[in-house]
Write a protein that holds these residues in place. Structure first.
Motif, short mmCIF file in Angstrom:
data_model
loop_
_atom_site.label_atom_id
_atom_site.label_comp_id
_atom_site.label_asym_id
_atom_site.label_seq_id
_atom_site.Cartn_x
_atom_site.Cartn_y
_atom_site.Cartn_z
N UNK A 26 172.43 104.66 -8.00
CA UNK A 26 172.45 103.67 -9.02
C UNK A 26 170.99 103.15 -9.60
N UNK A 27 170.51 102.81 -8.73
CA UNK A 27 169.04 102.41 -8.66
C UNK A 27 168.19 103.86 -9.18
N UNK A 28 168.72 105.19 -8.92
CA UNK A 28 167.44 106.34 -8.97
C UNK A 28 168.08 106.70 -10.67
N UNK A 29 169.24 106.12 -11.27
CA UNK A 29 169.57 106.56 -12.53
C UNK A 29 169.26 105.64 -13.45
N UNK A 62 162.86 98.02 -14.69
CA UNK A 62 161.52 98.27 -14.77
C UNK A 62 161.01 98.57 -13.09
N UNK A 63 160.40 99.50 -13.03
CA UNK A 63 159.92 99.84 -11.37
C UNK A 63 160.43 99.29 -10.62
N UNK A 64 159.85 97.80 -10.35
CA UNK A 64 159.79 96.65 -9.35
C UNK A 64 161.95 96.66 -9.26
N UNK A 65 162.51 96.76 -10.46
CA UNK A 65 163.39 96.39 -10.40
C UNK A 65 163.93 97.66 -9.94
N UNK A 66 164.05 98.21 -9.95
CA UNK A 66 164.49 100.17 -9.88
C UNK A 66 164.30 99.92 -7.84
N UNK A 67 163.01 99.82 -7.54
CA UNK A 67 163.13 99.76 -6.31
C UNK A 67 163.21 98.29 -5.45
N UNK A 68 164.21 97.57 -6.16
CA UNK A 68 164.67 96.69 -5.15
C UNK A 68 166.15 97.36 -5.35
N UNK A 69 166.78 98.22 -6.23
CA UNK A 69 168.01 98.38 -5.98
C UNK A 69 167.74 99.88 -4.58
#
Length: 148
Positions: A65-68, A73-80
Motif C-alpha cells: 500500500x505504501x508503494x501504491x 508525500x515521499x516521507x510518508x511513503x517511506x514511513x509505510x
C-alpha cells in the motif's frame, strides 16, 4: 507493562478508533493487526503461528500500500514501507532463528526515527490518519528493546 499487554491495548484502541471510518483499507488492516496480536494470547502453538503469519501478511500489505498510494508525500511513503519492511523482517528473522536477526533488531532504529520525524513534521496529523502504523512502530520499539 509487558510488551504483549501494551501491544494488545494499542491494537484494541486503534480498532475502536478506525471502526467508524469510511476507508476500508484502514478498517481491514486494523482488524487484521488486532486479530494477529490478540490471537497470540492463546497457549496453542497453532494460534500463535497463525497470529505471527497474519501480522507478517499485514505488514507486507502495508508495504504494498505504501508503494501504491498516490496521495502521500515521499516521507510518508517511506514511513509505510520502512515500518512494514522492518517489522515483517524482524519478526520473521527472530521467529525462524535465522542468522543476523540481532542486526535487524538493531536496525529497528531506522523506522522508529523515521516515524518520530514524520510525526513531528506533520504535527501528528499523519498519526491520526494512519493509526495502524503506531502498532508497527511499537512492534519495532519492542524488538529493539529485546536486545537489552
Amino acid at each position: 507493562m509487558p510488551p504483549k499487554i501494551l501491544m494488545s491495548l494499542l491494537a484494541i484502541f486503534v480498532l475502536i478508533k478506525t471502526y467508524n471510518l469510511k476507508n476500508n483499507f484502514k478498517k481491514e488492516i486494523s482488524l487484521l493487526l488486532c486479530f494477529s496480536i490478540l490471537i497470540t494470547w492463546f497457549d496453542s502453538t497453532i494460534f500463535i503461528s497463525l497470529g505471527i503469519i497474519s501480522f507478517i501478511l499485514a505488514s507486507i500489505w502495508i508495504i504494498i500500500k505504501g508503494f501504491t498510494m498516490n496521495n502521500l508525500s515521499k516521507i510518508e511513503k517511506a514511513n509505510f514501507i520502512f515500518l512494514g519492511l522492518f517489522s515483517s523482517l524482524g519478526l520473521l528473522f527472530s521467529i525462524m532463528h535465522w542468522p543476523f536477526s540481532n542486526y535487524i533488531s538493531v536496525s529497528m532504529v531506522i523506522p522508529i526515527i523515521l516515524y518520530l520525524y514524520t510525526s513531528i513534521k506533520t504535527q501528528l496529523k499523519f498519526n491520526k490518519n494512519y493509526l495502524f502504523l503506531s502498532i508497527l512502530a511499537l512492534d519495532c520499539i519492542s524488538q529493539f528493546i529485546r536486545l537489552f
